[in-house]
Write a protein that holds these residues in place. Structure first.
Motif, PDB file in Angstrom:
ATOM      1  N   ARG A  76     -12.052   8.036   4.645  1.00  0.00           N
ATOM      2  CA  ARG A  76     -12.031   6.904   3.708  1.00  0.00           C
ATOM      3  C   ARG A  76     -11.970   7.348   2.252  1.00  0.00           C
ATOM      4  NH1 ARG A  76     -16.848   4.835   3.780  1.00  0.00           N
ATOM      5  NH2 ARG A  76     -17.787   6.341   5.187  1.00  0.00           N
ATOM      6  N   SER A  77     -11.640   8.608   2.019  1.00  0.00           N
ATOM      7  CA  SER A  77     -11.691   9.120   0.640  1.00  0.00           C
ATOM      8  C   SER A  77     -10.319   9.490   0.087  1.00  0.00           C
ATOM      9  CB  SER A  77     -12.618  10.342   0.576  1.00  0.00           C
ATOM     10  OG  SER A  77     -12.148  11.369   1.432  1.00  0.00           O
ATOM     11  N   THR A  78      -9.260   8.994   0.718  1.00  0.00           N
ATOM     12  CA  THR A  78      -7.924   9.285   0.208  1.00  0.00           C
ATOM     13  C   THR A  78      -7.063   8.024   0.217  1.00  0.00           C
ATOM     14  OG1 THR A  78      -5.875  10.517   0.630  1.00  0.00           O
ATOM     15  CG2 THR A  78      -7.272  10.088   2.536  1.00  0.00           C
ATOM     16  N   TRP A  79      -6.265   7.855  -0.827  1.00  0.00           N
ATOM     17  CA  TRP A  79      -5.376   6.700  -0.932  1.00  0.00           C
ATOM     18  C   TRP A  79      -4.278   6.740   0.123  1.00  0.00           C
ATOM     19  CZ3 TRP A  79      -6.325   2.351  -3.442  1.00  0.00           C
ATOM     20  CH2 TRP A  79      -7.243   2.375  -4.508  1.00  0.00           C
ATOM     21  N   GLU A  80      -4.036   7.907   0.708  1.00  0.00           N
ATOM     22  CA  GLU A  80      -2.997   8.019   1.735  1.00  0.00           C
ATOM     23  C   GLU A  80      -3.324   7.172   2.966  1.00  0.00           C
ATOM     24  OE1 GLU A  80      -2.547  12.146   2.629  1.00  0.00           O
ATOM     25  OE2 GLU A  80      -1.890  12.679   0.596  1.00  0.00           O
ATOM     26  N   ASN A  81      -4.612   6.927   3.190  1.00  0.00           N
ATOM     27  CA  ASN A  81      -5.039   6.151   4.358  1.00  0.00           C
ATOM     28  C   ASN A  81      -5.216   4.664   4.062  1.00  0.00           C
ATOM     29  OD1 ASN A  81      -5.055   8.284   6.124  1.00  0.00           O
ATOM     30  ND2 ASN A  81      -7.205   8.792   5.789  1.00  0.00           N
ATOM     31  N   ILE A  82      -4.869   4.270   2.833  1.00  0.00           N
ATOM     32  CA  ILE A  82      -5.090   2.889   2.409  1.00  0.00           C
ATOM     33  C   ILE A  82      -3.763   2.168   2.227  1.00  0.00           C
ATOM     34  CG2 ILE A  82      -6.167   1.414   0.648  1.00  0.00           C
ATOM     35  CD1 ILE A  82      -8.169   3.174   2.124  1.00  0.00           C
ATOM     36  N   LYS A  83      -3.678   0.968   2.744  1.00  0.00           N
ATOM     37  CA  LYS A  83      -2.521   0.117   2.467  1.00  0.00           C
ATOM     38  C   LYS A  83      -3.011  -1.125   1.728  1.00  0.00           C
ATOM     39  CE  LYS A  83      -2.530  -2.495   6.839  1.00  0.00           C
ATOM     40  NZ  LYS A  83      -1.731  -2.955   7.985  1.00  0.00           N
ATOM     41  N   PHE A  84      -2.096  -1.785   1.066  1.00  0.00           N
ATOM     42  CA  PHE A  84      -2.456  -2.968   0.292  1.00  0.00           C
ATOM     43  C   PHE A  84      -1.681  -4.176   0.773  1.00  0.00           C
ATOM     44  CE2 PHE A  84      -1.239  -5.780  -3.257  1.00  0.00           C
ATOM     45  CZ  PHE A  84      -2.482  -6.361  -3.483  1.00  0.00           C
ATOM     46  N   GLU A  85      -2.406  -5.255   0.996  1.00  0.00           N
ATOM     47  CA  GLU A  85      -1.795  -6.549   1.288  1.00  0.00           C
ATOM     48  C   GLU A  85      -2.387  -7.555   0.318  1.00  0.00           C
ATOM     49  OE1 GLU A  85      -1.927  -7.971   5.279  1.00  0.00           O
ATOM     50  OE2 GLU A  85      -1.297  -6.044   6.128  1.00  0.00           O
ATOM     51  N   ASP A  86      -1.529  -8.311  -0.343  1.00  0.00           N
ATOM     52  CA  ASP A  86      -1.983  -9.249  -1.364  1.00  0.00           C
ATOM     53  C   ASP A  86      -2.977 -10.264  -0.810  1.00  0.00           C
ATOM     54  OD1 ASP A  86      -2.115 -10.377  -3.887  1.00  0.00           O
ATOM     55  OD2 ASP A  86      -0.429 -11.726  -3.533  1.00  0.00           O
ATOM     56  N   SER A  87      -2.827 -10.628   0.464  1.00  0.00           N
ATOM     57  CA  SER A  87      -3.688 -11.655   1.053  1.00  0.00           C
ATOM     58  C   SER A  87      -5.013 -11.115   1.563  1.00  0.00           C
ATOM     59  CB  SER A  87      -2.961 -12.353   2.207  1.00  0.00           C
ATOM     60  OG  SER A  87      -2.674 -11.428   3.235  1.00  0.00           O
ATOM     61  N   THR A 304     -13.362  -9.049   0.801  1.00  0.00           N
ATOM     62  CA  THR A 304     -12.504  -9.314  -0.363  1.00  0.00           C
ATOM     63  C   THR A 304     -12.237 -10.804  -0.543  1.00  0.00           C
ATOM     64  OG1 THR A 304     -10.479  -9.065   0.932  1.00  0.00           O
ATOM     65  CG2 THR A 304     -11.373  -7.082  -0.112  1.00  0.00           C
ATOM     66  N   VAL A 305     -12.031 -11.182  -1.793  1.00  0.00           N
ATOM     67  CA  VAL A 305     -11.628 -12.554  -2.116  1.00  0.00           C
ATOM     68  C   VAL A 305     -10.414 -12.470  -3.046  1.00  0.00           C
ATOM     69  CG1 VAL A 305     -12.333 -14.787  -3.071  1.00  0.00           C
ATOM     70  CG2 VAL A 305     -14.017 -13.355  -1.911  1.00  0.00           C
ATOM     71  N   PRO A 306      -9.200 -12.357  -2.467  1.00  0.00           N
ATOM     72  CA  PRO A 306      -7.994 -12.212  -3.299  1.00  0.00           C
ATOM     73  C   PRO A 306      -7.748 -13.383  -4.242  1.00  0.00           C
ATOM     74  CG  PRO A 306      -7.545 -11.524  -1.041  1.00  0.00           C
ATOM     75  CD  PRO A 306      -8.901 -12.177  -1.034  1.00  0.00           C
ATOM     76  N   ALA A 307      -8.455 -14.499  -4.025  1.00  0.00           N
ATOM     77  CA  ALA A 307      -8.279 -15.660  -4.910  1.00  0.00           C
ATOM     78  C   ALA A 307      -8.995 -15.502  -6.251  1.00  0.00           C
ATOM     79  CB  ALA A 307      -8.796 -16.925  -4.212  1.00  0.00           C
ATOM     80  N   CYS A 350       1.497  -6.380  -8.236  1.00  0.00           N
ATOM     81  CA  CYS A 350       1.610  -7.829  -8.033  1.00  0.00           C
ATOM     82  C   CYS A 350       0.772  -8.595  -9.052  1.00  0.00           C
ATOM     83  CB  CYS A 350       1.200  -8.210  -6.605  1.00  0.00           C
ATOM     84  SG  CYS A 350      -0.542  -8.001  -6.247  1.00  0.00           S
ATOM     85  N   GLN A 351       0.263  -7.880 -10.056  1.00  0.00           N
ATOM     86  CA  GLN A 351      -0.517  -8.517 -11.120  1.00  0.00           C
ATOM     87  C   GLN A 351       0.051  -8.117 -12.484  1.00  0.00           C
ATOM     88  OE1 GLN A 351      -2.768 -10.752 -10.960  1.00  0.00           O
ATOM     89  NE2 GLN A 351      -3.355 -10.749  -8.820  1.00  0.00           N
TER      90      GLN A 351
END
Length: 396
Positions: A76-87, A304-307, A350-351
Motif C-alpha cells: 500500500r506504499s506505492t502509487w503503482e498499485n493505486i488506480k483512480f476513479e472519479d466516483s 471517500t466522499v467524491p461529492a 479531473c479538477q
C-alpha cells in the motif's frame, strides 16, 4: 421534524438546493459516486473467523513442509498499485504488487510474530462478540509492541490481508473528531444523541453501530482545524446558518471522522463542502476526505466522499480580498514538494479548477491560514466570508 434554531430565509439556500439537486441527478445517472449504502460489503463474524483460520492453516501447512511461513500483504506504499476513479477515489488495483512478511528474515520476523499475536486477539474478540480499541491492543503488551504506530500499521495490514473492513475486526479507533449542528442519531446501545448548534459532541467510536440519523441540514461543513471549528461555534455560525452540520477531524482525519462523513453522505446526501487552509497541507486533508489516502485505498468505497467541494480558503480568495503579504506565509521547501506531489496525482486531472488554485499558490510562493481573514475583521470568516460563499455557490 424541523430543528431549532432557525437560520436564514429559505431563499438563502437556493444555490445549495440546486447543488444538491445536481448531485442527486448525478447519483441517479450513475455518475456522482456510489449509491447510498454501497461500499465494501461488511463481513459477518463467521466469515472473519474463517478468514483468520485459513491464514493460520497456511502457516501450519508451511511448518509441516519444513518451510518458513510468511504472510503476503498487498503493498500500500506505492502509487503503482493505486488506480483512480472519479466516483470512488483512490483504490487498489486488483493485481497489485505484494510484500512478504517472512518468519525466517531478521528484518521481518518480529513483524511476523506481532501479526500472529494480533490475529489471535482479533479472533478472540470476534468469537466473543466484544470490542477493543487500538489503544487497548497496544497496552496488552506495550513493551512488545514498542509504540502505537506499530499496532496501527499491523491492524491495517491485517485488514488488507483478510480483505475485511477494519471495523469487522472488532477493533475500534479512539475518535478525535467533533460534530455539531442539526443532527440526531441513535447509538448502538440505544442512547439518543442530539447534536447541538452551540456545543460539539465527539464523533462516535463505532460508526457502524449508529442508526436512525435524522437531519434537515442544507450543508455539511468539514473544517480542517479544531481552532477554526471552535471559533465558528463561539461566533454562533452553526446557529445562524441553521440548518447545517459542522465536522472537524482536528487536522488529518481519523478513520471514524471519515466514516461518519461518508455515512452522512450515504444516508442524507447533504452537500458537503470543506474549509481548509490555503496551503498544501490543507489541500491534502481535503483530498483525504474526497478521494482517500494511499494507505487506506483498500477500503476506499467505505471512506471517500467524491461529492466534497472546496469552499475555501482559496488562493484566489487571498488575492481577491487583498490580504496583505504580512499576513501570508512563504512556502517552505517541504510545502513546495507537497504541492508538486499533489499536482501530479491522478485526481487533479479531473479538477482543473483545483489545479488553477494550486498554480496560483505555486506562482505566489505564499500560503495563507484561515486566520489571515481576521485582518479584515475578527468575525469576517463567520459573518461575511462563509455566508457569502454558501449563498452564492462559491465552491469548486
Amino acid at each position: 421534524m424541523a430543528f431549532a434554531p432557525m437560520g436564514p430565509e429559505p431563499s438563502f439556500f437556493q444555490a445549495l438546493d440546486r447543488h444538491r439537486a445536481s448531485l442527486l441527478a448525478a447519483l441517479r445517472g450513475g455518475g456522482g459516486g456510489e449509491p447510498a449504502g454501497v461500499g465494501t460489503r461488511l463481513a459477518s463474524s463467521s466469515e472473519v473467523l474463517a478468514s483468520i483460520e485459513t491464514v493460520i492453516q497456511d502457516v501450519i501447512t508451511s511448518l509441516a513442509r519444513n518451510e518458513a511461513p510468511a504472510f503476503t500483504i498487498d503493498n500500500r506504499s506505492t502509487w503503482e498499485n493505486i488506480k483512480f476513479e472519479d466516483s470512488v477515489g483512490l483504490q487498489m488495483i486488483s493485481h497489485c504488487t505484494t510484500k512478504k512478511i517472512k518468519s525466517d528474515s531478521l528484518k521481518s520476523v518480529k513483524n511476523f510474530a506481532l501479526i500472529l499475536k494480533i490475529l489471535s486477539m482479533i479472533y478472540k474478540l470476534v468469537q466473543s462478540d466484544t470490542y477493543a480499541t487500538k489503544r487497548d491492543i497496544y497496552y496488552t503488551d506495550s513493551q512488545l509492541f514498542g509504540n502505537q504506530t506499530t499496532v496501527d500499521s499491523i491492524i491495517n495490514d491485517i485488514s488488507c490481508m483478510l480483505k475485511v473492513p477494519r471495523r469487522c475486526l472488532h477493533i475500534l479507533s479512539t475518535s478525535k473528531g467533533l460534530i455539531a449542528g442539526n443532527l440526531r442519531y441513535m447509538e448502538e446501545d440505544g442512547t439518543r444523541v442530539h447534536c447541538s448548534c452551540a456545543t460539539a459532541v465527539a464523533v462516535p467510536s463505532n460508526i457502524q453501530g449508529i442508526w436512525n440519523l435524522i437531519t434537515d441540514a442544507k450543508f455539511l461543513l468539514i473544517v480542517e482545524k479544531d481552532a477554526t471549528f471552535q471559533r465558528l461555534l463561539d461566533d454562533n455560525f452553526c446557529s445562524r446558518m441553521s440548518p447545517c452540520i459542522m465536522v472537524t477531524g482536528k487536522g488529518v482525519p481519523d478513520l471514524n471522522t471519515r466514516l461518519l462523513v461518508r455515512k452522512l453522505w450515504d444516508t442524507c446526501h447533504v452537500p458537503t463542502v470543506a474549509l481548509v487552509d490555503a496551503d498544501p497541507h490543507g489541500i491534502e486533508i481535503m483530498c483525504i476526505y474526497k478521494y482517500g489516502s494511499m494507505s487506506m485505498s483498500f477500503e476506499a468505497h467505505n471512506l471517500t466522499v467524491p461529492a466534497v467541494r472546496w469552499l475555501g480558503l482559496l488562493p484566489s480568495d487571498v488575492k481577491r480580498l487583498n490580504i496583505p503579504k504580512d499576513n501570508l506565509i512563504p512556502l517552505t521547501k517541504r510545502d513546495q514538494m507537497k504541492l508538486d506531489s499533489i499536482l501530479k496525482r491522478p485526481y487533479v486531472t479531473c479538477q482543473p479548477c483545483w489545479r488553477k488554485e494550486m498554480e496560483i499558490m505555486a506562482d505566489s510562493k505564499m500560503k495563507a491560514e484561515i486566520q489571515a481573514l481576521t485582518f479584515l475583521s475578527s468575525d469576517y470568516l463567520s459573518r461575511v466570508y462563509l455566508p457569502n460563499k454558501l449563498k452564492f455557490g462559491g465552491w469548486i
